[in-house]
Design a protein around this motif. Structure first.
Motif, PDB file in Angstrom:
ATOM      1  N   LEU A   1       0.827  -1.074  -0.180  1.00 18.55           N
ATOM      2  CA  LEU A   1       0.036  -0.093  -0.139  1.00 18.55           C
ATOM      3  C   LEU A   1       0.667   0.881  -0.047  1.00 18.55           C
ATOM      4  O   LEU A   1       1.604   1.256   0.607  1.00 18.55           O
TER       5      LEU A   1
ATOM      6  N   TRP B   1     -10.016  -0.397   4.401  1.00 20.67           N
ATOM      7  CA  TRP B   1      -9.355  -1.159   3.577  1.00 20.67           C
ATOM      8  C   TRP B   1     -10.385  -1.905   2.605  1.00 20.67           C
ATOM      9  O   TRP B   1      -9.936  -1.319   1.285  1.00 20.67           O
TER      10      TRP B   1
ATOM     11  N   LYS C   1     -12.190   0.792   0.388  1.00 23.85           N
ATOM     12  CA  LYS C   1     -10.747   1.177  -0.431  1.00 23.85           C
ATOM     13  C   LYS C   1     -10.035   0.340  -1.712  1.00 23.85           C
ATOM     14  O   LYS C   1     -11.056   0.899  -2.778  1.00 23.85           O
ATOM     15  N   VAL C   2     -10.696  -1.116  -1.159  1.00 26.59           N
ATOM     16  CA  VAL C   2     -10.034  -1.924  -2.366  1.00 26.59           C
ATOM     17  C   VAL C   2     -11.822  -1.394  -3.349  1.00 26.59           C
ATOM     18  O   VAL C   2     -11.848  -2.685  -4.670  1.00 26.59           O
TER      19      VAL C   2
ATOM     20  N   LEU D   1      -5.077   0.819  -6.219  1.00 30.89           N
ATOM     21  CA  LEU D   1      -4.644   0.298  -4.824  1.00 30.89           C
ATOM     22  C   LEU D   1      -3.648   1.075  -4.785  1.00 30.89           C
ATOM     23  O   LEU D   1      -2.833   2.430  -3.585  1.00 30.89           O
TER      24      LEU D   1
END
Ligand code: UTP
Length: 836
Positions: free
Chosen positions: A573, A592, A595-596, A832
């Motif tokens: 990341l 997370w 975001k994914v 990402l």
């Protein structure tokens, strides 16, 4: 070419060299072979042996206590004696080898030999044909026999506990083996002292940490700190030294004068150590310097003792952690059998060992730490944490090495015995369940704390570092940012910036978990717990079956779901995301996840030109005990959604629309919880800016007490809420067909300077565009739904994307899915990484 007696022609063609036991296909190869190194060397060895045999006598009749020297003394009268070998076991015979054949003839012709009143019988040495026996690599049949033997013995034991003790007995070093090692250490210490005055050679690792097995390495640390002082002293008084040169100074002259220990690199020192080993230690061979290893090392073997050794320089931390393992082993007698059995199990399953040094498997040290960590996490614990041990130490036991606090009591008496009374059989089974359910990617294993720490604490290079160091109880010269995060994060108990399992890759980690799951399942069966009355294999025997043999196949592998996993890879990341996750603390998984999800949607929409819309189709829910306890209906948990992904999201898969609403951790948990009560209304009203996680559910903690002792709940509890999201997708183009060719042509047509990164988002987007242009009239090709589920806490932190195809008359979905399996995780990772 002249034929010699070693060569036979073979009926089927070619030749056979009896001396080297080798077949060659034709005369030319035979010529080469006869001139070659192997044949020449064996011929010369044979000639020497023949000459030695011709000048040797076979002697019997001497008293048992007769020494080699006495025999040499006696036979010296007939000629110079080159060597006397007495049969080691019974001292019944000796071979006396003269330097010249005349000595042997003279002794043989002597009518009567008497030594110490005993009449000796003297014969010429029997002449045996020389046979080349290739070095035994490792005879798999013998190995097989050993395992067979152990298996039989284990089957006869009365209980698993007894089986575990038998494993220790059959693997541990005998007293004689330990003695041999001690003697070698003494010999080496003597030799090194000659060259490095006041040095100290200290064994560490398996030879001395109580987890020794036959043929384990001899790890040694050569401490040259005092030698440095010595060198400085000698240099400082060089004038006086000129006047009276002591013996020490002479030896210093011989090797220490070539090197300044204060400025020399470890590699330079190791070269010297290697030279001393090669030239001055009898029996030592295969000396090799590995200066590029994490800890540079000299490797060597000892021919007669059949031992392999490693020498490192000033490896005080390893010497100290060896003492810690010794202490743990003495604190609770259950640790040793557990370590022996788990090490053997791991070896059989190809999870540990790294037979050729570096590799992606667990090393024995790491595996031992995992076992200790498991024992620290039981309720009540079997072993205390390193911080607790520190508290029990007295002032004299305080110890700091290279800035790391290595304090612990030297005697087990200082530590209260454990209240845990579980037997070995249960503890072994517990180890497997513990790691089957462990969240490796979301946690850092800390023996110092005796509990898992959230990985977020290790994500940022700056934020929280000091705080964490304080929490861990020290500050060394190496900072946490140097920790190599990976699929398994196992902190060294002292060197807190060293991930002892940093060499593992995802495959090994998955393998470890899978084997733990398999073993845990087996340990629940009667076959593990009870001796078979019908003479069948039971208990440890079945557990130790090598990988690929015996029990096979678990549901996870066999049931082929249309699912793709996106693992949490902290190390991949970008810094900005790491910092955000750090701030989210226990809720880092949810952040997370969000975001994914945005990145996944970005890949489908932008890169593959799919249409993606959030779907309010309820996803089948798995009712969990916790949800019921919280009074949350199944529907509520099942209807979890992430906010809609529309054009805005498409354009900006970035932090701006991922920024979380206000709240302590950036996550509006209350809102999320409320949303559970009225999921559908929330779904409809959601805007991309407040893309929040809704419909949180708690995962099933199979054994909360085992995994999370009460004191660590605070840290991880908030992380147990688990979001789901789902979408409805349309695919318009056969984006997987001929993709490689299109990519290749595109790259060829572009100028070097304007070429996008190979494998990057930009290029892949262009590839899809090209494919789409070839097929102008786009039609709906496929319809499918995608569901994202976050796992973690009692499993590895990962997102599982599950796909359900709609009508698929052409059977296209399988091909598309096959393509997505590798494409989607790679591209998601790329997106990402672009987050700022
Ligand atoms: P090994 O992994 O070789 O363990 O590390 P072992 O118990 O000696 O097992 P064998 O030799 O494979 O049978 C040897 C020692 O090296 C230090 C530890 O002191 C360990 O006992 N070590 C190893 C570290 O300090 N850090 C590491 O990351 C690895």
């Amino acid at each position: 070419m002249e034929f010699n007696s070693d060569i036979q022609s073979v009926l089927k063609g070619g030749y056979h060299c009896k001396l080297c036991d080798i077949h060659v296909p034709n005369k030319a190869s035979l010529d080469d072979h006869l001139k070659g190194r192997k044949h020449q060397k064996l011929s010369s060895v044979r000639a020497t042996r023949k000459a030695q045999a011709e000048s040797s006598l076979f002697v019997t009749g001497f008293a048992r206590e007769t020494s080699q020297l006495q025999l040499i003394d006696y036979f010296q009268h007939f000629g110079s004696v080159a060597e006397v070998i007495i049969d080691k076991k019974k001292a019944v015979y000796a071979i006396v080898q003269f330097s010249e054949i005349e000595g042997m003839q003279s002794a043989f012709s002597h009518s009567q030999h008497v030594l110490d009143g005993q009449k000796l019988c003297v014969k010429p040495r029997e002449k045996k044909e020389f046979r080349y026996i290739p070095k035994k690599k490792q005879d798999p049949r013998n190995l097989h026999q050993c395992v067979e033997h152990l298996s039989q013995e284990l089957c006869q034991a009365a209980s698993v506990n007894e089986q575990m003790h038998r494993v220790v007995e059959s693997f541990q070093l005998s007293e004689a083996e330990k003695e041999v090692r001690n003697l070698l250490v003494e010999l080496l210490q003597g030799v090194f002292t000659e060259f490095f005055p006041e040095c100290c050679l200290q064994p560490f690792g398996s030879s001395v940490n109580t987890f020794d097995i036959h043929s384990c390495d001899l790890d040694l640390s050569l401490d040259l700190e005092k030698t440095k002082t010595f060198q400085a002293r000698v240099k400082g008084s060089s004038d006086q030294a000129q006047e009276c040169r002591s013996e020490d100074i002479q030896s210093e002259d011989s090797i220490l004068s070539d090197i300044d220990l204060f400025t020399a690199s470890t590699a330079e020192v190791l070269d010297l150590v290697a030279a001393v080993l090669r030239k001055c230690v009898p029996g030592v061979h295969k000396v090799q310097v590995l200066s590029s290893a994490r800890l540079p090392v000299v490797k060597f073997s000892h021919r007669e003792l059949g031992l392999q050794g490693d020498i490192t320089i000033n490896n005080r931390l390893a010497v100290r952690n060896t003492r810690l393992l010794q202490l743990y082993s003495r604190l609770d007698a259950r640790l040793r059998p557990l370590v022996y059995c788990i090490r053997y199990w791991a070896k059989q399953k190809h999870l540990a060992g790294n037979p050729f040094g570096g590799g992606p498997l667990l090393n024995n040290y790491a595996l031992t730490l995992l076992i200790i960590f498991f024992l620290q996490n039981l309720d009540p614990p079997v072993l205390p944490s390193v911080n607790q041990l520190k508290e029990m130490a007295c002032e004299e036991e305080e110890c700091v090495i290279e800035g790391w606090d290595c304090t612990f009591p030297s005697q087990p008496i200082a530590v209260h015995p454990s209240k845990n009374t579980e037997n070995l059989c249960a503890l072994l089974a517990g180890f497997f369940s513990f790691y089957d359910q462990f969240d490796f990617s979301g946690s850092v294993i800390s023996l110092r704390e005796g509990q898992p720490l959230p990985v977020t604490g290790f994500l940022s290079k700056t934020v929280g570092e000091e705080e964490l160091m304080e929490q861990l109880g020290k500050a060394g010269d190496c900072s946490l940012k140097n920790i190599r995060l990976g699929p398994v994060n196992l902190l060294d108990p002292f060197e807190l910036c060293h991930n002892v399992a940093g060499n593992l890759n995802e495959r090994t980690q998955k393998g470890f978990r899978r084997e733990c799951e398999e073993a845990a399942k087996y340990c629940r069966s009667l076959q593990y717990q009870r001796k078979s009355t019908k003479g069948k294999v039971w208990g440890l025997v079945r557990l130790f079956e090598p990988l690929g043999g015996g029990t096979q196949g678990l549901s996870r592998d066999t049931e082929r779901e249309l699912a793709i996993s996106i693992p949490f890879k902290a190390a991949m990341l970008p810094d900005s995301v790491r910092s955000e996750l750090l701030l989210a603390r226990g809720l880092f998984r949810q952040l997370w996840f969000k975001k994914v999800c945005q990145a996944v949607v970005g890949v489908l929409q932008d890169v593959l030109k799919c249409s993606v819309a959030p779907s309010d189709k309820p996803v089948k829910a798995r009712v969990r005990q916790e949800e019921l306890e919280h009074g949350e209906g199944t529907d509520c948990a099942a209807s979890a959604h992430i906010g809609p992904v529309n054009e805005d999201v498409k354009q900006d898969v970035s932090v701006t629309d991922c920024t979380l609403p206000a709240g302590e951790n950036g996550l509006n948990v209350q809102e999320a919880k409320n949303s559970c009560a009225c999921p559908s209304s929330l779904i409809k009203e959601c805007s991309p800016q407040d893309t929040v996680l809704v419909g949180l559910k708690r995962p099933l903690c199979r054994d909360d007490t085992l995994v999370s002792p009460p004191n660590k709940k605070q840290m991880l509890d908030s992380a147990t809420m688990q979001p789901l999201a789902h979408w409805h997708c349309l695919l318009w183009h056969r984006v997987w067909v001929g993709r490689r060719k299109v990519r290749h042509n595109l790259l060829k047509s572009l100028r070097e300077a304007s070429k996008p990164e190979v494998g990057g988002i930009e290029l892949e987007t262009c590839v899809t565009k090209s494919i789409a242009q070839e097929n102008e009239e786009a039609q709906k090709l496929l319809e499918f739904s995608m569901e994202a589920e976050l796992l973690g806490c009692t499993d590895d932190t990962q997102i599982i994307l599950k796909f359900t195809p709609g009508e698929d008359h052409g059977g296209l979905f399988q091909d598309f899915f096959h393509f997505l399996e590798s494409f989607l995780p790679k591209m998601t990772e790329k997106l990402l990484a672009k987050l700022k």
